[in-house]
Design a protein around this motif. Structure first.
Motif, short mmCIF file in Angstrom:
data_model
loop_
_atom_site.label_atom_id
_atom_site.label_comp_id
_atom_site.label_asym_id
_atom_site.label_seq_id
_atom_site.Cartn_x
_atom_site.Cartn_y
_atom_site.Cartn_z
N VAL A 132 5.25 -4.13 1.43
CA VAL A 132 4.31 -4.19 2.48
C VAL A 132 4.27 -2.70 3.55
O VAL A 132 3.77 -2.14 4.22
CB VAL A 132 4.28 -5.37 3.14
CG1 VAL A 132 4.23 -6.85 2.89
CG2 VAL A 132 5.57 -4.90 4.06
N GLN B 67 2.46 -8.45 11.38
CA GLN B 67 1.43 -9.63 10.09
C GLN B 67 2.05 -8.61 8.40
O GLN B 67 2.54 -10.08 7.86
CB GLN B 67 0.12 -8.80 10.51
CG GLN B 67 -0.65 -9.76 9.43
CD GLN B 67 -0.72 -11.39 8.91
OE1 GLN B 67 0.18 -11.65 10.28
NE2 GLN B 67 -1.27 -11.66 8.99
N ARG B 68 2.29 -7.35 7.88
CA ARG B 68 3.36 -7.33 7.02
C ARG B 68 4.44 -7.88 6.98
O ARG B 68 4.85 -8.25 5.66
CB ARG B 68 3.92 -6.00 6.66
CG ARG B 68 1.73 -5.73 6.72
CD ARG B 68 1.32 -3.73 7.43
NE ARG B 68 1.99 -2.88 6.80
CZ ARG B 68 2.75 -1.74 7.90
NH1 ARG B 68 1.35 -1.50 8.88
NH2 ARG B 68 2.81 -0.54 6.65
N THR C 247 -4.82 -10.98 6.83
CA THR C 247 -5.87 -10.25 7.13
C THR C 247 -5.38 -9.45 8.08
O THR C 247 -5.75 -8.74 8.52
CB THR C 247 -6.58 -9.73 6.33
OG1 THR C 247 -8.12 -10.41 7.03
CG2 THR C 247 -6.29 -9.56 5.05
N LEU D 294 -4.65 -6.41 10.24
CA LEU D 294 -4.42 -4.43 9.86
C LEU D 294 -5.41 -4.27 10.05
O LEU D 294 -6.61 -4.20 9.75
CB LEU D 294 -4.41 -5.79 7.94
CG LEU D 294 -2.96 -6.62 8.13
CD1 LEU D 294 -3.40 -6.72 6.23
CD2 LEU D 294 -1.75 -6.15 8.08
N GLN E 92 -4.01 -0.91 5.28
CA GLN E 92 -3.32 -2.15 4.88
C GLN E 92 -3.79 -3.07 4.38
O GLN E 92 -3.67 -3.51 3.45
CB GLN E 92 -2.57 -2.58 6.26
CG GLN E 92 -1.88 -0.88 6.54
CD GLN E 92 -0.38 -0.59 5.80
OE1 GLN E 92 -0.21 -1.56 4.39
NE2 GLN E 92 -0.19 0.27 5.92
N LEU F 151 -2.55 -4.63 1.36
CA LEU F 151 -3.08 -5.94 0.93
C LEU F 151 -3.75 -7.07 0.00
O LEU F 151 -4.02 -7.33 -0.85
CB LEU F 151 -3.08 -6.35 2.11
CG LEU F 151 -3.40 -8.33 2.45
CD1 LEU F 151 -2.24 -8.85 2.86
CD2 LEU F 151 -4.20 -9.37 2.21
#
Ligand SMILES: Nc1ncnc2c1ncn2[C@@H]1O[C@H](COP(=O)(O)OP(=O)(O)OP(=O)(O)O)[C@@H](O)[C@H]1O
Length: 295
Positions: free
Chosen positions: A136, A155-156, A176, A179, A183, A187
């Motif tokens: 990530v 979130q990651r 998502t 992000l 990113q 993802l």
């Protein structure tokens, strides 16, 4: 003992089966006799706020017990204690609110979850924590405390914990959110690779993510499945019902002014407008009946 997650042939056999799933909160019926099966691959769940997406994902992730119905996930029955353990050992779950300890570092957070996931060998566990941090793109934040991470980084981190131990079933609730574009792309690449040989279910409000990433899409509404098909099939729902024109459409239809100054209308085409290619979002909006009076 034979491990069902290993012995089930991935492509031909449904890995997750849901039959007659029902859930109420008080009087509100949130899942209404839901029947659905999932094989390997990435399935996106769309639906307006309150449609029941999170409730379905929570039932599959064994954090919520349904009132009625059956679930079989990777050969296990989450209605039983041993079945729940079986699912949890093979599950990667990204909930909407992961609730991390703010004073843990990113590394400590993942190490803690890995311990809960029964990774007892310290060296192996740390290797796995570094692997998911790198997946990530958070390796350079390993020693940063959670409270100092940005929303997107958190979130990651939440996604990273779901990836620990290479789960056979990935359940991602709005992965998502927050992000940045780079990113999000990252993802998409990661999730599509994971979906090659396992079941990935993700809920989202991003129709572009569904179009780019999912081979299957379900549209939920009031605890039922309104649509089950491909993103192209969902876009096709709007065939002939999307148009572009120079004149401002009248009230009562959904339209917006595009960058080139023309009006894009979903629904009945105004006089003089020409047909436009429909998108997944157009199909979705028409399906859930959100095309009137919104402009
Ligand atoms: N713990 C709870 N107690 C009571 N009602 C709840 C609870 N959790 C969810 N609900 C209700 O159940 C319905 C479905 O909620 P759910 O979170 O599954 O929707 P969703 O499709 O995931 O929505 P969103 O897109 O907003 O995340 C909503 O009406 C919600 O208010």
């Amino acid at each position: 003992m034979t491990d069902p997650a290993v012995t089930v042939p991935l492509v031909t056999v449904p890995l997750v089966t849901v039959r007659g799933l029902r859930k109420r909160y008080g009087r509100a019926l949130v899942l209404d006799d839901l029947d659905v099966t999932f094989g390997a691959g990435v399935t996106g769940l769309l639906g307006r706020n309150g449609a029941g997406k999170t409730t379905l994902l929570r039932c599959l992730a064994t954090t919520l017990a349904p009132d009625a119905g059956e679930i079989r996930a990777l050969g296990f029955d989450p209605a039983t204690r041993s079945g729940r353990s079986g699912v949890r050992r093979r599950l990667g779950y990204l909930p909407q609110d992961p609730g991390f300890y703010p004073h843990f570092t990113a590394f400590e957070t993942l190490d803690y979850v890995a311990i809960l996931k029964e990774m007892t060998d310290r060296r192996e566990r740390h290797r796995e924590v570094w692997r998911v941090l790198s997946e990530v793109g958070l390796d350079d934040r390993a020693r940063t405390k959670v409270r100092k991470l940005s929303g997107g980084m958190r979130q990651r981190l939440a996604l990273a914990q779901a990836l620990l131990r290479e789960p056979g079933l990935l359940v991602l609730d709005e992965p998502t959110v927050g992000l940045d574009p780079e990113q999000r792309l990252r993802l998409r690449a990661l999730v599509s690779r994971l979906g090659e040989n396992r079941t990935v279910l993700l809920s989202t409000h991003q129709t572009e993510d569904v179009a780019a990433l999912c081979e299957r899409v379900l549209v939920m509404d009031a605890g039922r499945i309104l649509f089950d098909g491909t993103p192209a099939g969902l876009a096709a729902v709007a065939t002939g019902r999307v148009s572009l024109g120079d004149d401002r459409p009248g009230p009562g239809s959904l339209f917006w002014r595009t960058a080139d100054g023309r009006y894009r209308t979903i629904g009945e085409a105004p006089a003089g407008a020409v047909a436009a290619d429909p998108t997944v979002e157009d199909g979705y909006l028409l399906l859930v009946g959100r095309t009137e009076g919104a402009a």
